[in-house]
Design a protein around this motif. Structure first.
Motif, PDB file in Angstrom:
ATOM      1  N   ARG A  53      37.583  -3.799   9.066  1.00 27.86           N
ATOM      2  CA  ARG A  53      38.410  -2.919   9.228  1.00 27.86           C
ATOM      3  C   ARG A  53      37.982  -1.474   8.671  1.00 27.86           C
ATOM      4  NH1 ARG A  53      43.029  -1.672  12.353  1.00 27.86           N
ATOM      5  NH2 ARG A  53      44.183   0.324  11.651  1.00 27.86           N
ATOM      6  N   ALA A  54      37.871  -1.487   7.369  1.00 27.46           N
ATOM      7  CA  ALA A  54      37.308  -0.385   6.523  1.00 27.46           C
ATOM      8  C   ALA A  54      35.801  -0.003   6.775  1.00 27.46           C
ATOM      9  CB  ALA A  54      37.410  -0.706   5.099  1.00 27.46           C
ATOM     10  N   ARG A  55      35.146  -1.030   7.009  1.00 30.55           N
ATOM     11  CA  ARG A  55      33.604  -0.572   7.491  1.00 30.55           C
ATOM     12  C   ARG A  55      33.594   0.047   8.601  1.00 30.55           C
ATOM     13  NH1 ARG A  55      31.929  -5.519   6.754  1.00 30.55           N
ATOM     14  NH2 ARG A  55      31.258  -5.937   8.792  1.00 30.55           N
ATOM     15  N   GLY A  78      33.123  12.590  21.288  1.00 33.26           N
ATOM     16  CA  GLY A  78      32.712  12.453  22.778  1.00 33.26           C
ATOM     17  C   GLY A  78      31.613  11.679  22.711  1.00 33.26           C
ATOM     18  N   LYS A  79      30.275  12.043  22.148  1.00 30.11           N
ATOM     19  CA  LYS A  79      29.173  11.552  22.212  1.00 30.11           C
ATOM     20  C   LYS A  79      29.187   9.975  21.270  1.00 30.11           C
ATOM     21  CE  LYS A  79      26.790  15.957  23.029  1.00 30.11           C
ATOM     22  NZ  LYS A  79      25.759  16.802  22.581  1.00 30.11           N
ATOM     23  N   THR A  80      29.746   9.576  20.622  1.00 30.30           N
ATOM     24  CA  THR A  80      29.832   8.464  20.002  1.00 30.30           C
ATOM     25  C   THR A  80      30.378   7.147  20.610  1.00 30.30           C
ATOM     26  OG1 THR A  80      29.885   9.497  17.724  1.00 30.30           O
ATOM     27  CG2 THR A  80      30.416   7.441  17.832  1.00 30.30           C
ATOM     28  N   THR A  81      29.936   6.246  20.879  1.00 30.05           N
ATOM     29  CA  THR A  81      30.314   5.311  21.518  1.00 30.05           C
ATOM     30  C   THR A  81      30.784   4.093  20.602  1.00 30.05           C
ATOM     31  OG1 THR A  81      28.264   3.773  21.830  1.00 30.05           O
ATOM     32  CG2 THR A  81      28.724   5.696  23.467  1.00 30.05           C
ATOM     33  N   LEU A  82      31.807   3.193  20.996  1.00 29.86           N
ATOM     34  CA  LEU A  82      32.255   1.961  20.078  1.00 29.86           C
ATOM     35  C   LEU A  82      31.010   1.287  19.811  1.00 29.86           C
ATOM     36  CD1 LEU A  82      35.800   1.409  21.314  1.00 29.86           C
ATOM     37  CD2 LEU A  82      35.119   2.887  19.585  1.00 29.86           C
ATOM     38  N   LYS A  83      30.207   0.929  20.950  1.00 30.01           N
ATOM     39  CA  LYS A  83      29.074   0.084  20.736  1.00 30.01           C
ATOM     40  C   LYS A  83      28.184   0.647  19.569  1.00 30.01           C
ATOM     41  CE  LYS A  83      25.158  -1.821  23.272  1.00 30.01           C
ATOM     42  NZ  LYS A  83      24.407  -1.985  24.403  1.00 30.01           N
ATOM     43  N   GLU A  84      28.136   2.059  19.339  1.00 31.70           N
ATOM     44  CA  GLU A  84      27.327   2.557  18.429  1.00 31.70           C
ATOM     45  C   GLU A  84      27.877   2.232  16.901  1.00 31.70           C
ATOM     46  OE1 GLU A  84      24.877   6.377  20.448  1.00 31.70           O
ATOM     47  OE2 GLU A  84      27.087   6.519  19.851  1.00 31.70           O
ATOM     48  N   VAL A  85      29.198   2.245  17.004  1.00 29.29           N
ATOM     49  CA  VAL A  85      30.171   1.842  15.944  1.00 29.29           C
ATOM     50  C   VAL A  85      30.014   0.630  15.452  1.00 29.29           C
ATOM     51  CG1 VAL A  85      32.380   1.917  14.669  1.00 29.29           C
ATOM     52  CG2 VAL A  85      31.820   3.911  16.207  1.00 29.29           C
ATOM     53  N   ALA A  96      32.453   4.890  11.936  1.00 29.25           N
ATOM     54  CA  ALA A  96      33.002   5.918  12.880  1.00 29.25           C
ATOM     55  C   ALA A  96      33.110   6.979  12.232  1.00 29.25           C
ATOM     56  CB  ALA A  96      34.323   5.179  13.434  1.00 29.25           C
ATOM     57  N   ARG A  97      33.691   7.414  11.183  1.00 30.24           N
ATOM     58  CA  ARG A  97      33.950   8.542  10.513  1.00 30.24           C
ATOM     59  C   ARG A  97      32.622   9.245  10.223  1.00 30.24           C
ATOM     60  NH1 ARG A  97      36.708   9.151   4.633  1.00 30.24           N
ATOM     61  NH2 ARG A  97      36.492  11.349   4.238  1.00 30.24           N
ATOM     62  N   ARG A  98      31.501   8.454   9.962  1.00 31.22           N
ATOM     63  CA  ARG A  98      30.123   9.032   9.755  1.00 31.22           C
ATOM     64  C   ARG A  98      29.555   9.612  11.028  1.00 31.22           C
ATOM     65  NH1 ARG A  98      25.008   7.393  10.365  1.00 31.22           N
ATOM     66  NH2 ARG A  98      25.904   4.880  10.622  1.00 31.22           N
ATOM     67  N   LEU A  99      29.739   8.484  12.150  1.00 26.48           N
ATOM     68  CA  LEU A  99      28.877   9.024  13.391  1.00 26.48           C
ATOM     69  C   LEU A  99      29.775   9.963  13.890  1.00 26.48           C
ATOM     70  CD1 LEU A  99      28.276   5.253  14.573  1.00 26.48           C
ATOM     71  CD2 LEU A  99      26.769   6.997  14.252  1.00 26.48           C
ATOM     72  N   PHE A 100      31.145  10.254  14.039  1.00 28.40           N
ATOM     73  CA  PHE A 100      31.747  11.267  14.649  1.00 28.40           C
ATOM     74  C   PHE A 100      31.460  12.469  13.947  1.00 28.40           C
ATOM     75  CE2 PHE A 100      35.396   8.102  15.356  1.00 28.40           C
ATOM     76  CZ  PHE A 100      34.895   7.404  16.539  1.00 28.40           C
ATOM     77  N   ALA A 101      31.149  12.377  12.652  1.00 30.96           N
ATOM     78  CA  ALA A 101      30.667  13.859  11.871  1.00 30.96           C
ATOM     79  C   ALA A 101      29.254  14.130  12.344  1.00 30.96           C
ATOM     80  CB  ALA A 101      30.785  13.772  10.471  1.00 30.96           C
ATOM     81  N   GLY A 145      39.472  15.608  -0.118  1.00 32.51           N
ATOM     82  CA  GLY A 145      39.129  14.445   0.263  1.00 32.51           C
ATOM     83  C   GLY A 145      38.785  14.144   1.683  1.00 32.51           C
ATOM     84  N   PRO A 146      39.596  13.745   2.410  1.00 33.88           N
ATOM     85  CA  PRO A 146      39.249  13.481   3.816  1.00 33.88           C
ATOM     86  C   PRO A 146      39.260  14.614   4.818  1.00 33.88           C
ATOM     87  CG  PRO A 146      41.586  12.833   3.449  1.00 33.88           C
ATOM     88  CD  PRO A 146      41.151  13.268   2.026  1.00 33.88           C
ATOM     89  N   GLY A 147      39.114  15.735   4.248  1.00 29.20           N
ATOM     90  CA  GLY A 147      39.276  17.112   4.974  1.00 29.20           C
ATOM     91  C   GLY A 147      38.305  17.181   6.246  1.00 29.20           C
ATOM     92  N   ASP A 148      36.999  16.223   6.141  1.00 32.31           N
ATOM     93  CA  ASP A 148      36.171  16.030   7.341  1.00 32.31           C
ATOM     94  C   ASP A 148      36.890  15.325   8.443  1.00 32.31           C
ATOM     95  OD1 ASP A 148      36.153  13.868   5.359  1.00 32.31           O
ATOM     96  OD2 ASP A 148      34.680  13.045   6.677  1.00 32.31           O
ATOM     97  N   ILE A 149      37.870  14.511   8.242  1.00 35.05           N
ATOM     98  CA  ILE A 149      38.503  13.757   9.165  1.00 35.05           C
ATOM     99  C   ILE A 149      39.440  14.608   9.898  1.00 35.05           C
ATOM    100  CG2 ILE A 149      39.982  11.929   9.864  1.00 35.05           C
ATOM    101  CD1 ILE A 149      38.864  10.231   7.436  1.00 35.05           C
TER     102      ILE A 149
END
Length: 213
Positions: free
Chosen positions: A21-23, A38-45, A28-33, A111-115
């Motif tokens: 779950r953490a990984r 919208g352009k990130t799919t769960l398959k890519e995650v 997901a956090r990295r890809l969303f950034a 810390g999690p300001g990007d999120i």
């Protein structure tokens, strides 16, 4: 009478589940950034985390569940248990509680300001992120409402009720406020002190505000 199949769990499996779950949340956090929500799919995650795509659905349910997990990650990195301990300290004055809430907001910003930025900016155009962002904001409002409700009569400045106090905090702790000041060259320490001074001045009666930290 027949018995259903027993669910089996072990400390090892539970640890593996938490690690997965953490990984997934981290990737997901990295890809969303990098690519945007919208352009990130769960398959890519899933691929980035080294798991099969069905694992993402098993862990989070759907993309909205992943957004909620990011809200949980904000709470984890900003150390909510520390905030709770400081707020519930037997000798904590209203001013000290305001200082504790503002320290927590600074930890969130540093810390999690990007999120938080992702959820806020995405909430303007995406219903799933809007729901997750409102959930995060609602958690903060609920906690502050409990604190203000527990304050003795006469703690809040005349004309300020609990709802108004929550509204003022929403502005002072808001992502837009902290980002605006940071973009004008303020560091997080300066923003923190300004917010503490603002809230004590606007919310606390003269007697309550005179209490030192």
């Amino acid at each position: 009478m027949g018995q259903g199949k027993r669910a089996y769990s072990s400390p090892r499996r539970e640890a593996q589940a938490r690690e997965t779950r953490a990984r997934l949340a981290a990737e997901a956090r990295r890809l969303f950034a990098e690519k945007g929500w919208g352009k990130t799919t769960l398959k890519e995650v899933a691929k980035a985390a080294g798991v099969a795509e069905p694992t993402v659905y098993a862990v989070f349910g759907n993309k909205a569940g992943l957004a909620t997990a990011l809200v949980d990650l904000v709470d984890e990195e900003a150390d909510v248990p520390q905030l709770v301990a400081e707020l519930q300290a037997p000798d904590a004055s209203p001013r000290q509680q305001i200082e504790a809430m503002t320290r927590h907001r600074r930890r969130m910003f540093d810390g999690p300001g990007d999120i938080v930025a992702l959820l806020y900016e995405g909430s303007l155009t995406n219903d799933m992120l809007a729901t997750a962002y409102r959930d995060g904001e609602g958690r903060g409002d609920d906690g502050r409402r409990r604190i203000f409700t527990d304050w003795p009569a006469g703690t809040l400045r005349g004309g300020i009720d609990v709802d108004t106090a929550c509204d003022v905090c929403s502005l002072a702790f808001g992502h837009e406020t902290w980002t605006h000041l940071a973009n004008r060259g303020w560091n997080s320490e300066r923003i923190e002190q300004w917010v503490v001074d603002l809230l004590c001045r606007e919310l606390l009666s003269d007697e309550a505000g005179a209490a030192t930290s």
